[in-house]
Motif scaffolding. Structure first.
Motif, short mmCIF file in Angstrom:
data_model
loop_
_atom_site.label_atom_id
_atom_site.label_comp_id
_atom_site.label_asym_id
_atom_site.label_seq_id
_atom_site.Cartn_x
_atom_site.Cartn_y
_atom_site.Cartn_z
N ALA A 88 -43.75 -86.21 101.53
CA ALA A 88 -43.15 -87.25 100.51
C ALA A 88 -42.96 -86.78 99.13
O ALA A 88 -43.72 -85.73 98.77
N LYS A 89 -41.95 -87.01 98.55
CA LYS A 89 -41.54 -86.30 97.22
C LYS A 89 -42.40 -86.99 96.18
O LYS A 89 -43.00 -88.14 96.22
N LEU A 90 -42.52 -86.34 95.01
CA LEU A 90 -43.23 -86.72 94.05
C LEU A 90 -42.42 -87.84 93.45
O LEU A 90 -41.28 -87.76 93.20
N GLN A 91 -43.16 -88.93 92.91
CA GLN A 91 -42.48 -89.96 92.30
C GLN A 91 -43.06 -90.38 90.74
O GLN A 91 -43.69 -91.09 90.63
N PRO A 92 -42.62 -89.24 90.09
CA PRO A 92 -43.19 -89.56 88.65
C PRO A 92 -42.71 -90.61 87.71
O PRO A 92 -41.34 -91.13 88.00
N VAL A 93 -43.51 -91.06 87.03
CA VAL A 93 -43.31 -92.27 86.05
C VAL A 93 -43.97 -92.03 84.57
O VAL A 93 -45.10 -92.00 84.60
N SER A 94 -42.94 -91.81 83.57
CA SER A 94 -43.72 -91.61 82.36
C SER A 94 -42.50 -92.02 81.34
O SER A 94 -41.74 -92.71 81.68
N HIS A 95 -43.09 -91.84 80.09
CA HIS A 95 -42.23 -92.21 78.90
C HIS A 95 -41.71 -91.02 78.03
O HIS A 95 -42.66 -90.27 77.90
N PHE A 96 -40.48 -91.02 77.76
CA PHE A 96 -40.05 -89.82 76.83
C PHE A 96 -40.94 -89.97 75.58
O PHE A 96 -40.69 -91.12 75.00
N GLN B 148 -52.60 -91.34 85.77
CA GLN B 148 -51.79 -90.26 85.91
C GLN B 148 -50.15 -90.40 86.08
O GLN B 148 -49.85 -91.21 86.90
N PRO B 149 -49.31 -89.84 85.20
CA PRO B 149 -47.92 -90.13 85.41
C PRO B 149 -47.17 -89.53 86.68
O PRO B 149 -46.25 -90.06 87.17
N VAL B 150 -47.87 -88.34 87.22
CA VAL B 150 -47.60 -87.63 88.44
C VAL B 150 -48.67 -87.56 89.29
O VAL B 150 -49.42 -86.91 89.08
N ASN B 151 -48.45 -88.26 90.59
CA ASN B 151 -49.64 -88.26 91.66
C ASN B 151 -49.43 -86.96 92.27
O ASN B 151 -48.58 -86.43 92.63
N GLY B 152 -50.69 -86.15 92.11
CA GLY B 152 -50.63 -84.83 92.54
C GLY B 152 -50.39 -83.76 91.28
O GLY B 152 -50.88 -82.73 91.81
N LEU B 153 -50.37 -84.07 90.32
CA LEU B 153 -50.36 -83.30 89.12
C LEU B 153 -51.44 -83.66 88.21
O LEU B 153 -51.32 -85.05 87.55
N ASN B 154 -52.74 -83.23 88.07
CA ASN B 154 -53.74 -83.89 87.26
C ASN B 154 -53.66 -83.41 85.78
O ASN B 154 -53.97 -82.19 85.60
N ILE B 155 -53.36 -84.40 84.82
CA ILE B 155 -53.18 -83.95 83.60
C ILE B 155 -54.63 -84.22 82.93
O ILE B 155 -55.10 -85.37 82.97
N LYS B 156 -55.20 -83.44 82.04
CA LYS B 156 -56.43 -83.74 81.49
C LYS B 156 -56.12 -84.32 79.90
O LYS B 156 -56.57 -85.34 79.63
N TYR B 157 -55.32 -83.88 79.06
CA TYR B 157 -54.65 -84.10 77.68
C TYR B 157 -53.47 -83.94 77.45
O TYR B 157 -52.78 -83.03 78.04
N ILE B 158 -52.97 -84.83 76.73
CA ILE B 158 -51.44 -84.75 75.99
C ILE B 158 -52.02 -84.67 74.52
O ILE B 158 -52.23 -85.60 74.00
N VAL B 159 -51.68 -83.69 74.00
CA VAL B 159 -51.92 -83.31 72.41
C VAL B 159 -50.76 -83.53 71.78
O VAL B 159 -49.71 -82.66 71.76
N TYR B 160 -50.52 -84.58 70.86
CA TYR B 160 -49.37 -84.76 69.84
C TYR B 160 -49.99 -84.09 68.58
O TYR B 160 -50.92 -84.61 68.04
N ARG B 161 -49.03 -83.30 67.86
CA ARG B 161 -49.44 -82.52 66.73
C ARG B 161 -48.48 -82.96 65.70
O ARG B 161 -47.38 -82.48 65.93
N GLY B 162 -48.87 -83.50 64.68
CA GLY B 162 -48.00 -83.68 63.64
C GLY B 162 -47.49 -85.22 63.30
O GLY B 162 -46.18 -85.47 62.58
N LEU B 163 -48.39 -86.29 63.74
CA LEU B 163 -47.83 -87.64 63.39
C LEU B 163 -48.26 -88.04 61.93
O LEU B 163 -49.16 -87.30 61.18
N GLU B 164 -47.55 -88.94 61.43
CA GLU B 164 -47.73 -89.26 59.91
C GLU B 164 -49.00 -90.02 59.87
O GLU B 164 -49.54 -91.10 60.57
#
Length: 728
Positions: A25-33, A103-119
């Motif tokens: 089965a193909k990955l079916q990612p769902v996320s936001h830009f 998880q936004p992609v089943n099969g790809l386990n992401i621990k953190y998303i770090v945003y650097r530089g918000l106001e």
């Protein structure tokens, strides 16, 4: 933007190889830009020294930074928990850590998303309160204010206390700053157990925060001039005791304006290698979004309700990344280290190359794996503009042993495979019967991955492969001439010196999961092996023997992530049960035995036997509905586990696992006896075997369960009717 309803199955749209064999089965990612705009050439820019990847052989940039004029709205890439931190060096900026809840992609386990530089002003007021209100400010602050007000309105109409930014993790007062040390791991803030003062009924300031969970696509805040993002892969939520690795996912890392792995000032050659391994725990955000261009992904943008789904639309969003056409190849080899970490995958004594790679089988170049000597291979090469998808083709070195195998965790295989497993005739070459045809069997067959493209240009992407193509050997730490060839059960179980990230008391019994996959074989009834990609967990429990005695135990258990089973009409095949679990704790009570039990459909069945004058309770692994198990279990007492840990401490070891050395002084039918030892890296990248001062012995009746006499002495036996008998 609120979380949209989505299909529960993220892997749909089957691909095939070999005319229907190897359906995946193909990955079916769902996320936001994550950034506003991006579909126009001038929306943002990224130059080489802002992009993800190796700068040179000494520096690897994990942060992908983009620049723009004015300010831009920033969005939550996925549903997750938010933790706010100040940015080092700029008091007007804030960093936001998002830990995926979904998880936004089943099969790809992401621990953190770090945003650097918000106001900072979007989140925190000058006096340390949460900015905005339920009706004003960014989407994030309106959301958390609404949740905060709702909570206190539900408490008999009481007035809400001041909404401090520290409740979201951000330190403001001198006391709050002092409570958060730079060496604190981020995990202890996401996994906390609150502590309350019994006298004042107030929560300990060290745990007086409640991190919110927000939906995918939420407007987080704004960034002015630039924004950096790290995507950190998850190897598990645990802490290695006395870890000597200089890099940690701590608050110092979380607060940086950008981050690079820099080994230029490291004098020790082996520590340099260990630090370079850290690069494999990060992925480029452009490549992450490129996964959505496979025809089944959904990429939401800005405040638009309808997602982008075509590769043309998604490629347009990536056009401003410097790495928009990079394909990243990650290969993990033996002992969960990168390919050729131990120098054991060179072609031969005369040839130190490790891989042949190119766009297709006709243009492969022989080289060493890794770009700029980092353990990730980056390909950026124009291909045939007439093709719908581009290809990455490679051959890996092998010794052609019968257990050689590859598993593609992320990526789309075009060459023959068995549900993303490649072994036997799909992997290994044979000598030609034609004497004029020369076949270099030091290499595997050509393996081919496909990636979406627009004309000749590959859309940014990556593949994660797990490969064990050569048998691994280790030497005795005392007698270096004594060489040991690792067998399948060896080197699976580790986490001996790992601690749970949850903060709790002594009655909280930890469960820890190693999320990094391994390949392992399981015997079946067809006189062959099934093959699986597994994680494993370590569980501590206690058995109340009597009013004054407690037996503390440790159980190691494999967890199937993916498996290829062999079934036929004449025998019951292996179980294809996929295990799901995560790091947490369970509570012990001396009033009620809450020993660890296997999840259904598995249960344990006892069998008594003798070893000399000692009666041993051996254990079988059974399945309720029959069939062969797809699981390996090791059970020892906590005292025995501590003796193994002591070996690690005494010898200053890293990358420690357990191996099973057969004890041939015992024979009883098919029952096997093993002594447990440690395989590890000492102060060099060579694998050595270390022995505990006192033998630790385990037995196996079925080659699935390995237990010590102490572990099973007071075992709570589970029958196939799942009745429980406590037998002393």
């Amino acid at each position: 933007m609120e979380e949209m309803p989505e299909t529960s199955a993220q892997m749909q749209g089957l691909t095939t190889s070999q005319e229907g064999v190897g359906r995946v089965a193909k990955l079916q990612p769902v996320s936001h830009f994550y950034i506003q705009g991006g579909n126009q050439a001038g929306d943002f820019t990224q130059v080489a020294n802002q992009s993800f990847g190796p700068v040179d052989e000494n520096q690897f940039r994990t942060t992908a930074t983009v620049s723009f004029s004015g300010s831009k709205d920033i969005y939550a890439l996925c549903m997750g928990t938010v933790f706010l931190q100040p940015q080092t060096g700029d008091t007007s900026k804030i960093n936001l850590v998002l830990k995926p809840f979904k998880q936004p992609v089943n099969g790809l386990n992401i621990k953190y998303i770090v945003y650097r530089g918000l106001e900072k002003s979007d989140f925190v007021t000058t006096d340390g309160k949460v900015a905005g209100s339920e009706t004003s400010g960014t989407g994030f602050v309106k959301y958390v204010w609404a949740q905060y007000n709702k909570f206190y309105n539900a408490e008999n109409g009481e007035t809400a206390p001041e909404f401090k930014a520290s409740f979201l993790g951000y330190p403001h007062t001198t006391e709050e700053v002092q409570l958060q040390e730079g060496t604190h791991l981020m995990g202890q803030y996401f996994f906390k157990i609150a502590s309350v003062d019994e006298t004042t009924s107030e929560e300990d300031p060290a745990t007086a925060y409640d991190l919110p969970i927000i939906p995918r696509g939420m407007h987080l805040g704004t960034a002015a001039g630039n924004i950096g993002v790290d995507i950190v892969l998850n190897d598990g939520d645990y802490i290695i005791e006395n870890d000597t690795l200089p890099f940690q996912l701590d608050l110092t890392y979380a607060r940086a304006s950008f981050f690079s792995i820099d080994i230029s000032n490291e004098a020790d050659a082996f520590m340099k290698k260990r630090l370079k391994e850290v690069a494999t725990k990060f992925i480029d955000i452009a490549a992450f979004y490129g996964l959505h261009a496979n025809g089944t992904g959904k990429l939401y943008v800005d405040e638009v309700e309808t997602p982008l789904t075509t590769k043309e639309e998604i490629a347009l969003r990536l056009q401003n990344f410097h790495t928009k056409n990079n394909f990243y190849l990650y290969i993990q080899a033996n002992r969960q280290r990168s390919y050729n970490f131990y120098g054991n995958y060179t072609h031969s004594a005369e040839n130190d190359n490790t891989i042949k790679i190119g766009t297709n089988e006709d243009n492969l170049s022989e080289t060493s794996f890794g770009t700029s000597d980092w353990p990730i291979h980056i390909i950026n090469q124009a291909q045939d503009p007439a093709t719908e998808n581009n290809t990455v083709t490679f051959q890996l070195t092998t010794d052609n042993y019968d257990g050689a195998a590859l598993f593609v965790q992320v990526g789309e295989l075009a060459s023959p495979h068995e549900e993303n497993f490649v072994r036997n005739t799909n992997l290994l070459q044979e000598l030609s019967t034609d004497p004029t045809v020369e076949v270099d069997t030091n290499y595997t067959k050509a393996l081919q991955l496909t990636t979406p493209s627009i004309g000749a240009d590959t859309i940014a992407g990556f593949s994660q492969c797990i490969y064990e193509g050569k048998q691994l050997t280790a030497v005795d730490a005392i007698n270096s001439e004594e060489e040991y060839i690792l067998k399948d059960i060896d080197d699976v179980f580790g986490l001996l010196d790992a601690k749970n990230v949850f903060i709790g008391d002594d009655q909280q019994l930890p469960k820890i999961v190693d999320e990094t996959l391994q390949i392992i074989n399981f015997p079946n009834n067809s006189e062959s092996n099934d093959i699986g990609a597994i994680r494993y967990q370590k569980i501590e429990d206690k058995i109340q023997i009597n009013e004054s005695e407690i037996l503390e135990r440790v159980t190691y258990e494999t967890l199937v992530f993916n498996i290829k089973t062999t079934n036929n009409s004449y025998s019951t095949g292996s179980s294809s049960h996929i295990d799901t679990t995560s790091t947490d704790t369970h509570r012990f009570s001396n009033h009620d035995n809450n020993f660890y039990q296997l999840a259904l459909p598995y249960y344990l069945k006892p069998q008594l036997f003798t070893d000399g004058n000692q009666t041993i309770t051996g254990l079988f692994l059974e399945i309720i509905d029959g069939g062969m198990p797809s699981k390996k279990i090791l059970g020892i007492s906590k005292d025995e586990n501590n003796r193994l840990k002591q070996v690690i401490t005494d010898n200053d070891l890293s990358q420690c696992k357990i191996i099973f050395k057969k004890n041939d002084d015992f024979y009883e039918n098919e029952i096997k006896k093993y002594n447990l030892h440690i395989i590890a890296e000492g102060t060099s990248s060579s694998n050595q075997i270390f022995n505990p001062l006192e033998d630790i012995v385990v037995y196996s009746i079925d080659n699935f369960v390995f237990v010590s006499a102490e572990y099973s002495k007071y075992k709570i036996f589970e029958t196939n009717e799942l009745r429980i008998d406590f037998t002393l």
